[in-house]
Design an enzyme around this catalytic site. Structure first.
Site, PDB file in Angstrom:
ATOM      1  N   GLU A   1      -4.694   0.430  -3.564  1.00 40.59           N
ATOM      2  CA  GLU A   1      -3.338   0.993  -3.622  1.00 40.59           C
ATOM      3  C   GLU A   1      -2.304  -0.125  -3.571  1.00 40.59           C
ATOM      4  OE1 GLU A   1      -3.685   5.453  -1.713  1.00 40.59           O
ATOM      5  OE2 GLU A   1      -3.277   3.778  -0.352  1.00 40.59           O
TER       6      GLU A   1
ATOM      7  N   ASP B   1      -7.311   0.856   0.589  1.00 41.24           N
ATOM      8  CA  ASP B   1      -5.932   0.436   0.870  1.00 41.24           C
ATOM      9  C   ASP B   1      -5.532  -0.747  -0.014  1.00 41.24           C
ATOM     10  OD1 ASP B   1      -5.880   2.370   2.804  1.00 41.24           O
ATOM     11  OD2 ASP B   1      -6.064   0.996   4.503  1.00 41.24           O
TER      12      ASP B   1
ATOM     13  N   GLU C   1       0.839  -1.203   0.000  1.00 43.71           N
ATOM     14  CA  GLU C   1       0.000   0.000   0.000  1.00 43.71           C
ATOM     15  C   GLU C   1       0.871   1.248   0.000  1.00 43.71           C
ATOM     16  OE1 GLU C   1      -2.744   2.527   3.107  1.00 43.71           O
ATOM     17  OE2 GLU C   1      -2.293   0.436   3.530  1.00 43.71           O
TER      18      GLU C   1
ATOM     19  N   ASP D   1       0.584   3.743  -3.170  1.00 40.89           N
ATOM     20  CA  ASP D   1       0.096   5.110  -3.002  1.00 40.89           C
ATOM     21  C   ASP D   1       0.949   6.086  -3.809  1.00 40.89           C
ATOM     22  OD1 ASP D   1      -1.384   7.314  -1.489  1.00 40.89           O
ATOM     23  OD2 ASP D   1       0.675   7.690  -0.842  1.00 40.89           O
TER      24      ASP D   1
END
Length: 210
Positions: free
Chosen positions: A105, A102, A33, A37
């Protein structure tokens, strides 16, 4: 329901991306994650730079904030064949959206590790180009929208933001911020105080039904 337009060479990366820490505290998607991101943020930023050559930094930033928000990410993964495959522990209804975002990502982080940045960027652009094109003009960010409403309704007053706490691992912190205005308050969480305050503003706007 559509499929993710990517075939993994290492399927264990995808499985890890879809595993939340509530299921496995050691082998979960938090690290994926973290990198996903960043891959998503850069890919969407480059896409917006290309699509809206006449917009200012502020306008591009507002578009970007909306397109990489928890709500948008949860909607994206829910439209793919992946949402039902996310492994998570017991969650309240309010946390499901965060878990899905989450995981989305993390999937991008997994693609980056499996196939490189260009592969991840292609998948992201394929999904986000239509999302970006749907907004004719740059949206106002939630904090600006909330501030304008509060000033108008409460004789120039401003929303009050309060940092509550920081939790999570050092490499993947979770910040919690509360915003209060017009007799109501809401709490937001995010990977930074800024993102947490934006989410808090979004939640307060929903409470105020504006």
């Amino acid at each position: 329901m559509s499929k993710l337009n990517y075939v993994f060479k290492n399927n264990s990366l995808l499985e890890l991306a879809l595993t939340q820490s509530g299921v496995d505290s050691e082998h979960n998607n938090e690290r994926l994650e973290f990198i996903g991101d960043r891959v998503l943020g850069l890919s969407v930023a480059a896409l917006l730079y290309e699509m809206f050559p006449n917009e200012t930094e502020g306008e591009l930033s507002r578009r970007h904030a909306t397109l990489v928000s928890t709500e948008t990410l949860a909607q994206v993964i829910s439209g793919l064949d992946l949402a039902g495959k996310v492994r998570h522990g017991h969650m309240t209804a309010g946390r499901i959206q965060h878990v899905l975002a989450d995981a989305m990502e993390a999937v991008f982080g997994a693609i980056f590790l499996d196939g490189g940045f260009n592969a991840a960027q292609e998948v992201i652009v394929d999904i986000w180009r239509n999302l970006a094109a749907a907004e004719v003009s740059a949206p106002k960010d939630p904090k600006t929208k909330l501030q304008e409403i509060v000033q108008k309704k409460d004789s120039g007053a401003l929303p009050v933001y309060e940092f509550l706490e920081e939790t999570g691992a050092a490499h993947n912190p979770v910040f919690k911020v509360r915003v209060s205005a017009l007799g109501h308050s809401a709490i937001g969480k995010g990977s930074s105080k800024k993102t947490a305050s934006v989410e808090a503003a979004e939640e307060l706007l929903k409470i105020l039904a504006i």
